[in-house]
Motif scaffolding. Structure first.
Motif, PDB file in Angstrom:
ATOM      1  N   ALA A  39      28.919 -14.240   1.977  1.00 45.98           N
ATOM      2  CA  ALA A  39      30.117 -14.319   1.159  1.00 45.98           C
ATOM      3  C   ALA A  39      31.185 -13.389   1.687  1.00 45.98           C
ATOM      4  O   ALA A  39      32.374 -13.654   1.564  1.00 45.98           O
ATOM      5  N   ALA A  40      30.786 -12.287   2.298  1.00 50.08           N
ATOM      6  CA  ALA A  40      31.772 -11.346   2.836  1.00 50.08           C
ATOM      7  C   ALA A  40      32.472 -11.904   4.045  1.00 50.08           C
ATOM      8  O   ALA A  40      33.510 -11.406   4.442  1.00 50.08           O
ATOM      9  N   GLY A  41      31.917 -12.929   4.687  1.00 44.12           N
ATOM     10  CA  GLY A  41      32.516 -13.467   5.887  1.00 44.12           C
ATOM     11  C   GLY A  41      33.505 -14.573   5.627  1.00 44.12           C
ATOM     12  O   GLY A  41      34.069 -15.120   6.541  1.00 44.12           O
ATOM     13  N   THR A  42      33.711 -14.947   4.378  1.00 49.34           N
ATOM     14  CA  THR A  42      34.658 -16.001   4.081  1.00 49.34           C
ATOM     15  C   THR A  42      36.066 -15.462   4.073  1.00 49.34           C
ATOM     16  O   THR A  42      36.297 -14.270   3.980  1.00 49.34           O
ATOM     17  N   LYS A  43      37.034 -16.367   4.159  1.00 48.31           N
ATOM     18  CA  LYS A  43      38.432 -15.962   4.122  1.00 48.31           C
ATOM     19  C   LYS A  43      38.749 -15.246   2.823  1.00 48.31           C
ATOM     20  O   LYS A  43      38.406 -15.717   1.753  1.00 48.31           O
ATOM     21  N   SER A  44      39.427 -14.144   2.935  1.00 49.83           N
ATOM     22  CA  SER A  44      39.789 -13.399   1.735  1.00 49.83           C
ATOM     23  C   SER A  44      41.093 -12.677   1.946  1.00 49.83           C
ATOM     24  O   SER A  44      41.250 -11.960   2.918  1.00 49.83           O
ATOM     25  N   ALA A  45      42.032 -12.868   1.055  1.00 51.62           N
ATOM     26  CA  ALA A  45      43.305 -12.168   1.153  1.00 51.62           C
ATOM     27  C   ALA A  45      43.173 -10.725   0.720  1.00 51.62           C
ATOM     28  O   ALA A  45      44.064  -9.919   0.940  1.00 51.62           O
ATOM     29  N   LEU A 204      32.291  -7.565   7.217  1.00 52.35           N
ATOM     30  CA  LEU A 204      32.822  -8.920   7.120  1.00 52.35           C
ATOM     31  C   LEU A 204      31.758  -9.976   7.381  1.00 52.35           C
ATOM     32  O   LEU A 204      31.945 -11.147   7.043  1.00 52.35           O
ATOM     33  N   GLY A 205      30.659  -9.584   7.998  1.00 47.06           N
ATOM     34  CA  GLY A 205      29.658 -10.559   8.398  1.00 47.06           C
ATOM     35  C   GLY A 205      30.115 -11.393   9.571  1.00 47.06           C
ATOM     36  O   GLY A 205      29.667 -12.525   9.742  1.00 47.06           O
ATOM     37  N   LEU A 206      30.980 -10.830  10.403  1.00 45.64           N
ATOM     38  CA  LEU A 206      31.534 -11.562  11.547  1.00 45.64           C
ATOM     39  C   LEU A 206      30.887 -11.048  12.822  1.00 45.64           C
ATOM     40  O   LEU A 206      30.996  -9.860  13.158  1.00 45.64           O
ATOM     41  N   SER A 207      30.206 -11.927  13.539  1.00 47.95           N
ATOM     42  CA  SER A 207      29.564 -11.546  14.789  1.00 47.95           C
ATOM     43  C   SER A 207      29.322 -12.773  15.635  1.00 47.95           C
ATOM     44  O   SER A 207      29.363 -13.906  15.145  1.00 47.95           O
ATOM     45  N   PHE A 208      29.082 -12.555  16.917  1.00 52.15           N
ATOM     46  CA  PHE A 208      28.626 -13.585  17.834  1.00 52.15           C
ATOM     47  C   PHE A 208      27.147 -13.314  18.135  1.00 52.15           C
ATOM     48  O   PHE A 208      26.730 -12.147  18.187  1.00 52.15           O
ATOM     49  N   PRO A 209      26.345 -14.355  18.336  1.00 49.19           N
ATOM     50  CA  PRO A 209      24.902 -14.143  18.517  1.00 49.19           C
ATOM     51  C   PRO A 209      24.547 -13.429  19.810  1.00 49.19           C
ATOM     52  O   PRO A 209      23.543 -12.732  19.881  1.00 49.19           O
ATOM     53  N   ASP A 210      25.355 -13.565  20.846  1.00 43.39           N
ATOM     54  CA  ASP A 210      25.063 -12.917  22.122  1.00 43.39           C
ATOM     55  C   ASP A 210      25.597 -11.485  22.115  1.00 43.39           C
ATOM     56  O   ASP A 210      26.714 -11.221  21.664  1.00 43.39           O
TER      57      ASP A 210
END
Length: 398
Positions: A39-45, A204-210
């Protein structure tokens, strides 16, 4: 150099809205990253912590070391003292990272980072107390990146990398800096900027797997959100020695910094103390400007428009299949979450335009020069399109 978390980029589908002569609205091509969506990785203003634009100063802590929970993940920033790589070898991943950031933070949330961290906020002189000065710089970066409830505890120790941070549930995060920063204090802000951004992406829960791609994502986000110019300014090179922090090349740092400057109407040139860093910024800026000069944009040069007209004519004469994309720069992105070009055979953030036949006739897709989300519009001559992801309005001659 572990990835900062296990969650994937937010899967948000952007749209391209045509204005004026074009009446239809097409959905731009997207590809989500494999993994768990939090949920933290979704768009949020509201930003990464749900806080409003008015942030509070985080509580300071003395520089000590502590044992973290067994679930902690360690993220590191590289420091190079030997030969420095140049050019744009990671450009596709950089563009995918910019797109992922725009998918995660709404345009209004990104506007909260319109002002870069100022040199005075991260200045560190030789007469400052080492630990108190490091805590002060860390607090400044926490405020800038809008992590008001995060507390950074900074310590110094011998290590192979320039710095590392242990990513836990917080609110305390332990950052270790290489012992050499005890005497090279001017670059402490650069090392801390990368590590504090790891915390932001973790939340944010934003990452790339590599792992490598995830570090490039961190450098890109650090720069795009206004703290990465410190990393580029830490680049110094002469005939005998060289130094660079981070995983991007100097020119790639310059590219992202120029993207930010164009998006937020900012000029970082006066902040550079490194002549080599400023030169790399100029080279990256020239590359970033070319992104906004590709067909079908009206700012494209004569050669590009001529090539586009030829490909459009071929697409109209060959309705049985799509016309392969014309790659303006870069290659095919291999990072999940980057843009795709369905049916063209040449996708990714670096691909150029591609024609396809739809129920309403011939259409063309191309990457937005701001966020690199692919936009699809009908081929109808002059068209004004709005990117559904970053809201940039583009004048096109389709």
């Amino acid at each position: 150099m572990s990835t900062a978390g296990t969650t994937s980029t937010a899967d948000v589908t952007g749209t391209a809205e045509t204005i004026g002569r074009a009446r239809t609205m097409d959905t731009a091509e997207t590809a989500s990253t494999a993994g768990t969506k939090s949920a933290a990785g979704t768009k949020s203003a509201a930003g990464p912590t749900g806080a409003t634009a008015a942030t509070t100063t985080s509580t300071t802590s003395t520089a000590t070391t502590a044992t973290t929970a067994s679930t902690a993940t360690t993220a590191k920033v590289a420091g190079t003292a030997g030969a420095v790589a140049h050019g744009f070898p990671h450009l596709d991943t950089v563009r995918a990272a910019i797109t992922a950031l725009h998918r995660t933070l709404a345009p209004d949330a990104l506007q909260a980072y319109a002002l870069s961290v100022l040199p005075a906020d991260v200045a560190f002189s030789d007469v400052d107390d080492l630990h108190l000065g490091a805590q002060r710089v860390a607090r400044a970066l926490v405020r800038h990146l809008r992590l008001p409830d995060a507390r950074m505890i900074v310590s110094f120790c011998p290590m192979d990398h320039a710095a590392s941070v242990e990513l836990t549930e917080g609110p305390e995060y332990f950052i270790e800096l290489n012992d050499r920063f005890r005497t090279h204090r001017r670059d402490i802000g650069a090392a801390l900027a990368h590590e504090v951004t790891h915390v932001l992406l973790h939340r944010l829960g934003l990452s790339f797997p590599d792992t490598g791609a995830n570090e490039i994502l961190t450098d890109t986000v650090t720069t795009y959100l206004g703290a990465g110019w410190l990393l580029l300014d830490a680049f110094r090179e002469d005939a005998l020695t060289s130094q660079k922090l981070g995983y991007l090349t100097p020119e790639e740092f310059g590219y992202v910094l120029a993207k930010r400057a164009l998006a937020f109407d900012e000029d970082p040139s006066p902040w550079f103390t490194s002549p080599q860093g400023y030169t790399a910024y100029r080279k990256g800026r020239a590359h970033a400007l070319r992104d906004a000069q590709q067909p079908p944009l009206t700012t494209a040069g004569w050669t590009g428009r001529h090539r586009y007209a030829k490909d459009r004519r071929h697409a109209r004469e060959s309705p049985e299949g799509p016309r392969p994309a014309y790659a303006t720069s870069g290659g095919t992105s291999t990072v999940p979450g980057s843009n795709s070009n369905t049916g063209s055979g040449r996708g990714g953030g670096g691909a150029g335009y591609a024609f396809e036949h739809g129920p309403d006739g011939l259409r063309v897709s191309f990457p937005c020069p701001t966020c690199h989300q692919r936009i699809r519009v009908p081929v109808r001559g002059r068209v004004r399109a709005r990117c559904g992801l970053c809201r940039t309005i583009l004048e096109c001659d389709t």
